[in-house]
Design a protein around this motif. Sequence first.
Motif, PDB file in Angstrom:
ATOM      1  N   HIS A  72     -22.825  36.355   9.051  1.00 38.15           N
ATOM      2  CA  HIS A  72     -22.681  35.213   8.141  1.00 38.15           C
ATOM      3  C   HIS A  72     -23.931  35.104   7.283  1.00 38.15           C
ATOM      4  CE1 HIS A  72     -21.265  31.363   6.664  1.00 38.15           C
ATOM      5  NE2 HIS A  72     -22.491  30.912   6.837  1.00 38.15           N
ATOM      6  N   HIS A  73     -23.740  34.748   6.011  1.00 38.14           N
ATOM      7  CA  HIS A  73     -24.861  34.569   5.100  1.00 38.14           C
ATOM      8  C   HIS A  73     -24.646  33.276   4.327  1.00 38.14           C
ATOM      9  CE1 HIS A  73     -27.400  36.323   1.552  1.00 38.14           C
ATOM     10  NE2 HIS A  73     -27.914  35.240   2.070  1.00 38.14           N
ATOM     11  N   ARG A  74     -25.590  32.357   4.452  1.00 37.40           N
ATOM     12  CA  ARG A  74     -25.554  31.111   3.687  1.00 37.40           C
ATOM     13  C   ARG A  74     -26.760  31.092   2.772  1.00 37.40           C
ATOM     14  NH1 ARG A  74     -24.167  25.270   5.974  1.00 37.40           N
ATOM     15  NH2 ARG A  74     -22.120  26.149   5.508  1.00 37.40           N
ATOM     16  N   GLN A  75     -26.496  30.844   1.508  1.00 39.32           N
ATOM     17  CA  GLN A  75     -27.554  30.683   0.520  1.00 39.32           C
ATOM     18  C   GLN A  75     -27.496  29.251   0.012  1.00 39.32           C
ATOM     19  OE1 GLN A  75     -25.718  33.919  -1.840  1.00 39.32           O
ATOM     20  NE2 GLN A  75     -27.834  34.508  -2.226  1.00 39.32           N
ATOM     21  N   ILE A  76     -28.649  28.600  -0.033  1.00 34.27           N
ATOM     22  CA  ILE A  76     -28.743  27.276  -0.625  1.00 34.27           C
ATOM     23  C   ILE A  76     -29.863  27.335  -1.650  1.00 34.27           C
ATOM     24  CG2 ILE A  76     -29.257  24.837  -0.238  1.00 34.27           C
ATOM     25  CD1 ILE A  76     -28.066  25.156   2.577  1.00 34.27           C
ATOM     26  N   SER A 105     -19.840  39.199   6.426  1.00 29.85           N
ATOM     27  CA  SER A 105     -19.989  40.644   6.242  1.00 29.85           C
ATOM     28  C   SER A 105     -18.721  41.403   6.627  1.00 29.85           C
ATOM     29  CB  SER A 105     -21.175  41.158   7.060  1.00 29.85           C
ATOM     30  OG  SER A 105     -20.961  40.883   8.431  1.00 29.85           O
ATOM     31  N   HIS A 106     -17.671  40.663   6.928  1.00 37.40           N
ATOM     32  CA  HIS A 106     -16.392  41.250   7.309  1.00 37.40           C
ATOM     33  C   HIS A 106     -15.276  40.403   6.699  1.00 37.40           C
ATOM     34  CE1 HIS A 106     -17.500  38.152  10.202  1.00 37.40           C
ATOM     35  NE2 HIS A 106     -16.212  37.930  10.341  1.00 37.40           N
ATOM     36  N   GLY A 122      -6.093  29.012   8.235  1.00 39.67           N
ATOM     37  CA  GLY A 122      -5.946  29.407   6.838  1.00 39.67           C
ATOM     38  C   GLY A 122      -4.757  30.314   6.610  1.00 39.67           C
ATOM     39  N   ALA A 123      -4.329  30.358   5.377  1.00 43.10           N
ATOM     40  CA  ALA A 123      -3.179  31.179   5.014  1.00 43.10           C
ATOM     41  C   ALA A 123      -3.596  32.412   4.231  1.00 43.10           C
ATOM     42  CB  ALA A 123      -2.209  30.338   4.187  1.00 43.10           C
ATOM     43  N   ARG A 124      -4.896  32.579   4.009  1.00 41.58           N
ATOM     44  CA  ARG A 124      -5.346  33.736   3.236  1.00 41.58           C
ATOM     45  C   ARG A 124      -6.598  34.322   3.874  1.00 41.58           C
ATOM     46  NH1 ARG A 124      -9.727  32.903  -0.288  1.00 41.58           N
ATOM     47  NH2 ARG A 124     -10.442  30.748  -0.293  1.00 41.58           N
ATOM     48  N   THR A 125      -6.840  35.564   3.589  1.00 39.58           N
ATOM     49  CA  THR A 125      -8.031  36.247   4.090  1.00 39.58           C
ATOM     50  C   THR A 125      -9.030  36.389   2.953  1.00 39.58           C
ATOM     51  OG1 THR A 125      -6.777  37.438   5.762  1.00 39.58           O
ATOM     52  CG2 THR A 125      -8.898  38.389   5.119  1.00 39.58           C
ATOM     53  N   VAL A 126     -10.281  36.080   3.240  1.00 35.97           N
ATOM     54  CA  VAL A 126     -11.359  36.223   2.270  1.00 35.97           C
ATOM     55  C   VAL A 126     -12.021  37.571   2.535  1.00 35.97           C
ATOM     56  CG1 VAL A 126     -13.519  35.235   1.408  1.00 35.97           C
ATOM     57  CG2 VAL A 126     -11.708  33.719   2.273  1.00 35.97           C
ATOM     58  N   ARG A 127     -12.112  38.385   1.511  1.00 35.56           N
ATOM     59  CA  ARG A 127     -12.694  39.722   1.651  1.00 35.56           C
ATOM     60  C   ARG A 127     -14.178  39.629   1.991  1.00 35.56           C
ATOM     61  NH1 ARG A 127      -9.897  43.722   2.566  1.00 35.56           N
ATOM     62  NH2 ARG A 127     -11.373  45.068   1.521  1.00 35.56           N
ATOM     63  N   ARG A 128     -14.678  40.626   2.697  1.00 42.04           N
ATOM     64  CA  ARG A 128     -16.091  40.674   3.087  1.00 42.04           C
ATOM     65  C   ARG A 128     -16.980  40.552   1.862  1.00 42.04           C
ATOM     66  NH1 ARG A 128     -18.400  45.660   2.231  1.00 42.04           N
ATOM     67  NH2 ARG A 128     -19.545  46.142   3.994  1.00 42.04           N
ATOM     68  N   ASN A 129     -18.099  39.874   2.034  1.00 40.40           N
ATOM     69  CA  ASN A 129     -19.115  39.661   1.002  1.00 40.40           C
ATOM     70  C   ASN A 129     -18.595  38.917  -0.231  1.00 40.40           C
ATOM     71  OD1 ASN A 129     -21.033  41.001   2.606  1.00 40.40           O
ATOM     72  ND2 ASN A 129     -20.354  42.979   1.833  1.00 40.40           N
ATOM     73  N   THR A 130     -17.453  38.259  -0.079  1.00 37.46           N
ATOM     74  CA  THR A 130     -16.911  37.400  -1.124  1.00 37.46           C
ATOM     75  C   THR A 130     -17.151  35.958  -0.682  1.00 37.46           C
ATOM     76  OG1 THR A 130     -15.211  39.026  -1.655  1.00 37.46           O
ATOM     77  CG2 THR A 130     -14.784  36.762  -2.347  1.00 37.46           C
ATOM     78  N   PRO A 131     -17.595  35.092  -1.574  1.00 36.49           N
ATOM     79  CA  PRO A 131     -17.860  33.712  -1.144  1.00 36.49           C
ATOM     80  C   PRO A 131     -16.642  33.013  -0.540  1.00 36.49           C
ATOM     81  CG  PRO A 131     -18.854  34.113  -3.271  1.00 36.49           C
ATOM     82  CD  PRO A 131     -17.980  35.305  -2.976  1.00 36.49           C
ATOM     83  N   ILE A 132     -16.872  32.445   0.624  1.00 35.68           N
ATOM     84  CA  ILE A 132     -15.895  31.552   1.248  1.00 35.68           C
ATOM     85  C   ILE A 132     -16.099  30.162   0.647  1.00 35.68           C
ATOM     86  CG2 ILE A 132     -15.179  30.449   3.413  1.00 35.68           C
ATOM     87  CD1 ILE A 132     -16.421  33.046   4.769  1.00 35.68           C
TER      88      ILE A 132
END
Length: 184
Positions: free
Chosen positions: A14-18, A41-42, A49-59
């Motif tokens: 997990h990566h959080r940027q503020i 990272s995965h 949820g009903a959708r998958t968020v691709r790795r390294n794409t913002p959730i």
Amino acid sequence: MAIQHDDITREEIHHRQIDMRGYRRSDGLFEASAILIDSKSHDFTPPGGARTVRRNTPIHDMGVTLAFDADMIVRDVLTFMRAHPYDQCPGGGDSLRALIGLRIGAGWNGEVRKRLPSCDTYTHLKELLGPLASAAFQTMVALRPSALNERDKDGKPVKIDSCHAYGATRGLVKRLWPDHHTPT
């Protein structure tokens, strides 16, 4: 005692940027803005949820801006959501408009909790408001009368014991306010 990590490997999951910034506006107001971005990272499917968020794409990719005056009174609140995990998320920043008229200062976090019910407010935007108040103070530190001059009802500088550096036993207090210094 510090834990040694020489034989431990790590895998980022997990990566959080503020990012927080302060501004002076041409209309005489000031702004403190915060942006929060979460990614994994995965590939990730949020719980329920009903959708998958691709790795390294913002959730999450969202932010809040507080516009305030020289007296630290909030005059406007703006929010955005460029990425969010659920279809229901948009609109979760609208409740932050309840902060208009609130003074950024002592009691801020408690008043934020009172004014922003969790069921009506996007959690991550609400979480940014405490540190964002600190960013607002840092924005104004060179523009406002020094907090070093503020005293409580007994004449004690209010900065004493407000943080580690201003602890009553520290050298900074001894130098600035020798009469209020407490030797160790």
